[in-house]
Enzyme design. Sequence first.
Site, mmCIF file in Angstrom:
data_model
loop_
_atom_site.group_PDB
_atom_site.id
_atom_site.type_symbol
_atom_site.label_atom_id
_atom_site.label_comp_id
_atom_site.label_asym_id
_atom_site.label_seq_id
_atom_site.Cartn_x
_atom_site.Cartn_y
_atom_site.Cartn_z
ATOM 1 C CB THR A 85 -31.273 -70.273 -0.049
ATOM 2 O OG1 THR A 85 -33.340 -70.794 0.401
ATOM 3 C CG2 THR A 85 -30.750 -70.131 0.495
ATOM 4 C CG ASN A 96 -36.530 -77.512 -3.418
ATOM 5 O OD1 ASN A 96 -36.246 -78.128 -4.349
ATOM 6 N ND2 ASN A 96 -36.037 -76.708 -2.033
ATOM 7 C CG PHE A 140 -34.851 -76.688 -8.775
ATOM 8 C CD1 PHE A 140 -35.666 -77.575 -9.898
ATOM 9 C CD2 PHE A 140 -35.505 -76.042 -7.468
ATOM 10 C CE1 PHE A 140 -37.234 -77.469 -9.539
ATOM 11 C CE2 PHE A 140 -36.616 -75.512 -7.016
ATOM 12 C CZ PHE A 140 -37.736 -76.710 -8.519
ATOM 13 C CG ASN A 141 -33.634 -72.459 -6.206
ATOM 14 O OD1 ASN A 141 -34.110 -73.171 -5.935
ATOM 15 N ND2 ASN A 141 -32.304 -72.089 -5.473
ATOM 16 C CG ASP A 165 -37.099 -73.399 -2.183
ATOM 17 O OD1 ASP A 165 -36.220 -73.064 -2.029
ATOM 18 O OD2 ASP A 165 -37.292 -74.304 -3.530
ATOM 19 C CG HIS A 197 -27.576 -77.452 -3.631
ATOM 20 N ND1 HIS A 197 -26.303 -77.544 -4.392
ATOM 21 C CD2 HIS A 197 -28.193 -78.603 -3.546
ATOM 22 C CE1 HIS A 197 -26.613 -78.271 -4.941
ATOM 23 N NE2 HIS A 197 -27.436 -79.239 -4.399
ATOM 24 C CG ASP A 198 -30.528 -73.589 -0.299
ATOM 25 O OD1 ASP A 198 -30.509 -73.900 -1.923
ATOM 26 O OD2 ASP A 198 -32.054 -74.063 -0.311
ATOM 27 C CG ASP A 237 -34.552 -73.693 0.832
ATOM 28 O OD1 ASP A 237 -34.825 -72.826 0.171
ATOM 29 O OD2 ASP A 237 -34.327 -74.833 0.101
#
Length: 317
Positions: free
Chosen positions: A125, A40, A167-168, A11, A239-240, A16
Amino acid sequence: MNKIPILMDCDPGHDDAIAIILALSSEKLNVLGITTACGNQTIEKTTKNAQGICEFLGRRDIPIAKGRNAPLLTPVYTAGIAHGESGLDGPKLPEPKAPLQEESAVVFLAKKLAESTEPVVLVPTGPLTNIATLILCYPQLIPKIDKIVLMGGSVVSGCSGRGASEFNIMVDPYAADIVYTSGIPIVMMGLDVTNFTTIGFDEKEKFRNAGRVGTLVADLTDYFGRGFEMVGWCGVPIHDACTIAYLIDSSLFTMKEMNVRIDLNGEFTMGSTVGDYYGVEGQETNALVGLASDRERFVNLLLEACAGYEKGERSNE
């Protein structure tokens, strides 16, 4: 070398985008396609962002399919506060020229799994909406999934802005529950590891010196890093990209097997990933959970990827 076949579900989102950059640079990975999720930003925006990144990289050969426009059962909730109005604010990306796939993300994923002669790694992700729908609609294809390497969750703390969840997972907790109870092996790169896998604010010039793609990475971290710098962090969490880095070199990470469940009932913890860290509940493990990383080696891996683009060493073309 036999490349690992992967399907990315994302996203974009600044991190990402960096995950896509890293994946398409690697000689160890064969990216069969990219699907997009609502997370996102709205599905229209995240899809355009995925296309824009591939266009920037000159990778019109990578098929992209648009995912579902909302979570399974909960309202749309986006992260514009972190990623901007476009979902990828900051650097300007070219308008995409390659068309989207005609089929939906879930149908596209099913087709790619069915066609593959070897098990495929799914790399989500963002929210797990597309992956859960795939599992529900095409259970016969589950044996074609080698494992799911995802960014999401935390066994320590969350950051959704709506309670204790990450969040995800929070955006589509029901999808996450389907994925975590599917029996498919899961590698969970959650906030326990990704919050500490950062590009330091003092390291961004190294990326700008690594060429055109490195400059894009620096520009992405400029925008995404604003909030982290404001609250006193010393770097920008990527993060991703931890999912892709794990597939390229798992020795970068410290991992632990545990049972992880999704909280679907809590007023402040809805979407939390509850990990049985000490194994006291006697339940079978269902996830390999990232707990720490070698941050310096991670940064060097990204730098090498950016430099490889500059040298024309994009081995997936």
